[in-house]
Design an enzyme around this catalytic site. Sequence first.
Site, PDB file in Angstrom:
ATOM      1  N   CYS A  14       0.739  -1.096   0.022  1.00  0.00           N
ATOM      2  CA  CYS A  14      -0.006  -0.060  -0.046  1.00  0.00           C
ATOM      3  C   CYS A  14       0.820   1.251   0.098  1.00  0.00           C
ATOM      4  CB  CYS A  14      -1.040   0.115   1.315  1.00  0.00           C
ATOM      5  SG  CYS A  14      -0.240   0.426   2.950  1.00  0.00           S
ATOM      6  N   CYS A  39       3.219   1.639   3.106  1.00  0.00           N
ATOM      7  CA  CYS A  39       4.387   1.019   3.059  1.00  0.00           C
ATOM      8  C   CYS A  39       5.335   1.782   2.147  1.00  0.00           C
ATOM      9  CB  CYS A  39       4.076  -0.556   2.206  1.00  0.00           C
ATOM     10  SG  CYS A  39       3.190  -1.464   3.290  1.00  0.00           S
ATOM     11  N   ASP A  83       2.459  28.797 -29.102  1.00  0.00           N
ATOM     12  CA  ASP A  83       3.398  29.386 -30.095  1.00  0.00           C
ATOM     13  C   ASP A  83       2.619  29.513 -31.601  1.00  0.00           C
ATOM     14  OD1 ASP A  83       6.041  30.360 -31.393  1.00  0.00           O
ATOM     15  OD2 ASP A  83       6.224  28.062 -31.875  1.00  0.00           O
ATOM     16  N   ASP A  94       6.836  23.707 -29.557  1.00  0.00           N
ATOM     17  CA  ASP A  94       7.605  22.756 -30.155  1.00  0.00           C
ATOM     18  C   ASP A  94       8.492  22.150 -29.378  1.00  0.00           C
ATOM     19  OD1 ASP A  94       9.708  24.436 -30.408  1.00  0.00           O
ATOM     20  OD2 ASP A  94       9.614  24.920 -32.626  1.00  0.00           O
ATOM     21  N   ASP A 131      11.025  26.737 -27.627  1.00  0.00           N
ATOM     22  CA  ASP A 131      10.114  27.257 -26.486  1.00  0.00           C
ATOM     23  C   ASP A 131      10.630  26.639 -25.562  1.00  0.00           C
ATOM     24  OD1 ASP A 131       8.433  29.064 -28.356  1.00  0.00           O
ATOM     25  OD2 ASP A 131       7.861  27.141 -29.103  1.00  0.00           O
TER      26      ASP A 131
END
Length: 700
Positions: free
Chosen positions: A17, A20, A412, A595, A599
């Site tokens: 879990c 843990c 952009d 892109d 950028d």
Amino acid sequence: MQGENQLVELHVTGMHCNNCALSVHKMLEKKGYQNVFVSFANEEVKFTADKGLNVNNVIQDIEGLGFKVQQEEQGFVKEGFLEKIEHKFIFSLLFTLPLFLHMFLPFHWLHNPYVQLSLCLPVFILGCAYFGKSAINSIKAGVPNMDVLIFVGSTSAFIYSIIGTLLGLGPNYMFYETTATIITLVLLGNVFEKRSVTQTTSAVKDLMKIQVDSAVRIVNGQAERVDINQLKIGDTLLVNEGDKIPTDGDIVWGEASVNESMLTGESIPVEKGKYDAVIGGTILERGSIRMLVTKVGNKTVLAQIIDLMKRAQAAKPPIQRLGDKVAAIFVPVVIGIALLTFVLAYFAFDIGFRQALLNAIAVMVISCPCAMGLATPTAVMVGLGRSAKQGVLIKGGDTVEEMTNLKYMVFDKTGTLSTGKFKIRDIKSELSDIETATLIHGLESYSNHPIAKSLVNAFANREKRKIVFTQVKEEKGLGIKAMDSEGHRYQIGSKQLVEDSKELGNYDVFLLRDDELVVRIAIDDEIKAGAKELVQTLKGQQIIPVILSGDRKEKCDALAASIGITEVYAEKLPHEKLELIESLKQGGKVAMVGDGINDGPALTTADVGVSLGDASQVAIQSAKVVLLNNDLQSITTLLKIGKHTLLTIKQNLFWAFFYNIFAIPLAAFGFLSPMLAALAMACSDVVVIGNSIRLKFKKL
């Protein structure tokens, strides 16, 4: 494994879990290790250390918490029968069934307290070994987990029964079936939980299955099959039709159709030829190629995506902080409630000792901190996995929540809202055609900007002369500066290079030689498919679309008008883009779509950076989201998955809190027996995980 800044990776089993994982994480941070990453679902622990360390000491510390470390070099480790949680459950069930059924079957020997003790004892010993060890170690780590409640509850029932047996107090003091049933039902819940969590991590496992084990390497003209780990950069590989491409590289011979759907979500094969890049794990559907290896091991695109997926699934969105805070104090609070239940029932309300003890045990057993711990990570795992299969790589659970609270989405222009494929509309040159072609092709070949690539392609087949550039430098937002062997200085780029605005005209790219304007080029760019529809979707969700570009204002305004964007910022340099992003962030959450190369700074500065492109190294590092298929419609998918993932998290947390708030009083007032409480506790985990798995198939 010795040395500074080393990365340590361990395979840790036994974490069932989030609590843990939290105990391991907390222990490693206390030891001073950095970049700690713990995933209970993937059974992984990673961290870096500044100084040389003895890994065996770290293994001892982790195993001291009750978990088991398997190092990769150990290879396959044979497990004993009772190592697996499924086998523990089967073992317990064999003894629990006759013990539980003695209440319904007419076998008098089953009512003998010593027979019941002999049936309960193996189950109790197993429970002590499994839950007891975990409980004690979690307390040592300062993060008490659910096993503390199970261990205390089952042990209380067992000790009370032993006392009743030894003193001959009769059947009213026999809780053996309660002890065994609690342990068995909780083990059943753990089995369900393990199998369900495995389904939530299937996206990562599917990606790992794509990885190739071996490759055909060409050495001195001879083909030999080698293990993938033996490959080195510069090796030449042979890949035939139907094969998976072993690793990242460039084609040096042959042509092929490559299915890249595992990376982009697009099932249509991509045609590849000489010098084209190919990605490891993609499938060569037609043709045969020889490729030069450019990346191996964890440097490949697929390996980086797998690593990012694992880290993303472990990242916590802000909404989980509430669940973590409650889970951290949950166990001590529940034990306090159980003690209060016993004291009030026995002393204040004059309820018998037996019933008061049963009520207290039921309170401990029915409480479920695991449901709160699982509420967020399971939903995040499924949401991120579903998005990855559709070509959208989200880097963290925190990004999911940020995507649902956006105020602005900044785009952009070139290569994002437009295709990035340009054609020359007009050219005005003071030079000869050969000189013009030579200079433009030669200078722009040093840039990866979409306009530069288009100009290189446009002049590729024109007649040119040889020219040698002794110095070349690209300045983002401006263009290329260079000097040739004869001492001439060149600049090619946007209008920022030209001081006299009267000379601009309707042109976009300018070439200067020795500070004199010699070439003007006008280019056209087409709008990308789906841009207009995406803008309408954003407006419908009250997200303001913005154009932020270094391109000319006239071009940005024209594109904005055609797709319905009213807020436009044009002719901006990289540092001006950053300033604008910071300004917009004052008004709300900002996503930046670019892109991923030019950028990069703006993508990093925005609350959510979304990179369109080919999953380049810069794109993966700069953005929080990578759209692997380069499709604007993927942003709509991203928004939908983000919305439904957050909704699922909220549903899970509501159920986890509601269950405990409703169930604990029921147990305290004696409306639930410890056995029913154990069953309800197991079901609560299954409900939370099941709701998360539903996200995998849910219609968005």
